[in-house]
Motif scaffolding. Structure first.
Motif, PDB file in Angstrom:
ATOM      1  N   LEU A 154       5.250  64.978 -11.277  1.00  0.00           N
ATOM      2  CA  LEU A 154       4.853  66.384 -11.131  1.00  0.00           C
ATOM      3  C   LEU A 154       5.822  67.312 -11.849  1.00  0.00           C
ATOM      4  CD1 LEU A 154       3.725  66.542  -7.405  1.00  0.00           C
ATOM      5  CD2 LEU A 154       2.320  66.983  -9.419  1.00  0.00           C
ATOM      6  N   VAL A 155       7.109  67.026 -11.743  1.00  0.00           N
ATOM      7  CA  VAL A 155       8.107  67.860 -12.409  1.00  0.00           C
ATOM      8  C   VAL A 155       7.983  67.719 -13.926  1.00  0.00           C
ATOM      9  CG1 VAL A 155      10.582  68.201 -12.749  1.00  0.00           C
ATOM     10  CG2 VAL A 155       9.673  67.915 -10.451  1.00  0.00           C
ATOM     11  N   VAL A 156       7.733  66.511 -14.402  1.00  0.00           N
ATOM     12  CA  VAL A 156       7.568  66.301 -15.849  1.00  0.00           C
ATOM     13  C   VAL A 156       6.352  67.053 -16.366  1.00  0.00           C
ATOM     14  CG1 VAL A 156       6.981  64.551 -17.577  1.00  0.00           C
ATOM     15  CG2 VAL A 156       8.807  64.123 -15.948  1.00  0.00           C
ATOM     16  N   VAL A 157       5.249  67.022 -15.633  1.00  0.00           N
ATOM     17  CA  VAL A 157       4.049  67.753 -16.052  1.00  0.00           C
ATOM     18  C   VAL A 157       4.320  69.258 -16.067  1.00  0.00           C
ATOM     19  CG1 VAL A 157       1.690  68.351 -15.350  1.00  0.00           C
ATOM     20  CG2 VAL A 157       2.418  65.976 -15.356  1.00  0.00           C
ATOM     21  N   GLY A 158       4.996  69.755 -15.042  1.00  0.00           N
ATOM     22  CA  GLY A 158       5.329  71.179 -14.994  1.00  0.00           C
ATOM     23  C   GLY A 158       6.266  71.591 -16.115  1.00  0.00           C
ATOM     24  N   GLY A 207       5.308  73.689 -23.435  1.00  0.00           N
ATOM     25  CA  GLY A 207       4.136  73.809 -24.299  1.00  0.00           C
ATOM     26  C   GLY A 207       3.587  75.222 -24.388  1.00  0.00           C
ATOM     27  N   MET A 208       3.650  75.971 -23.288  1.00  0.00           N
ATOM     28  CA  MET A 208       3.157  77.343 -23.293  1.00  0.00           C
ATOM     29  C   MET A 208       4.079  78.278 -24.058  1.00  0.00           C
ATOM     30  SD  MET A 208       1.591  78.154 -19.502  1.00  0.00           S
ATOM     31  CE  MET A 208       3.198  78.605 -18.944  1.00  0.00           C
ATOM     32  N   THR A 242      16.225  77.188 -21.478  1.00  0.00           N
ATOM     33  CA  THR A 242      16.159  77.771 -20.140  1.00  0.00           C
ATOM     34  C   THR A 242      15.334  76.887 -19.213  1.00  0.00           C
ATOM     35  OG1 THR A 242      16.329  79.984 -21.072  1.00  0.00           O
ATOM     36  CG2 THR A 242      15.510  79.819 -18.820  1.00  0.00           C
ATOM     37  N   VAL A 243      14.218  76.398 -19.722  1.00  0.00           N
ATOM     38  CA  VAL A 243      13.365  75.529 -18.914  1.00  0.00           C
ATOM     39  C   VAL A 243      14.116  74.260 -18.528  1.00  0.00           C
ATOM     40  CG1 VAL A 243      11.268  74.121 -18.938  1.00  0.00           C
ATOM     41  CG2 VAL A 243      11.213  76.420 -19.882  1.00  0.00           C
ATOM     42  N   LEU A 244      14.791  73.648 -19.492  1.00  0.00           N
ATOM     43  CA  LEU A 244      15.441  72.372 -19.228  1.00  0.00           C
ATOM     44  C   LEU A 244      16.716  72.496 -18.402  1.00  0.00           C
ATOM     45  CD1 LEU A 244      14.950  70.618 -22.673  1.00  0.00           C
ATOM     46  CD2 LEU A 244      13.621  70.320 -20.584  1.00  0.00           C
TER      47      LEU A 244
END
Length: 63
Positions: free
Chosen positions: A15-19, A25-26, A33-35
Motif C-alpha cells: 500500500l505504501v509503495v502504491v501511494g 507519478g502525479m 520530499t515524497v521519499l
C-alpha cells in the motif's frame, strides 16, 4: 485467507509503495520530499493504525 505477520507486513508495504508511486507519478511535489518525508510518515502511520487495529480486534474477540 488468514493474515499472519509476513502477509500483513507485505500488504502494508504494498500500500505504501502504491501511494508513493502515485505521488511521484502525479508530480504533485518534489520526489525527494515524497521519499524523505511522506513515505516514512505513511509507514509509521500505517504501523500505528495496524497496531491499534490488532489490539481492538483482540479486545473484540475476548468479549
Amino acid at each position: 485467507m488468514e493474515f499472519d505477520l509476513p502477509k500483513t507486513v507485505a500488504l502494508l508495504v504494498a500500500l505504501v509503495v502504491v501511494g508513493t508511486a502515485a505521488l511521484v507519478g502525479m508530480d504533485a511535489m518534489a520526489t525527494s520530499t515524497v521519499l524523505m518525508m511522506v513515505t516514512p510518515a505513511m509507514l509509521v502511520f500505517g504501523a500505528v493504525c495496524l497496531a491499534i487495529g490488532v489490539k481492538h480486534g483482540e479486545y473484540r474477540a475476548s468479549n
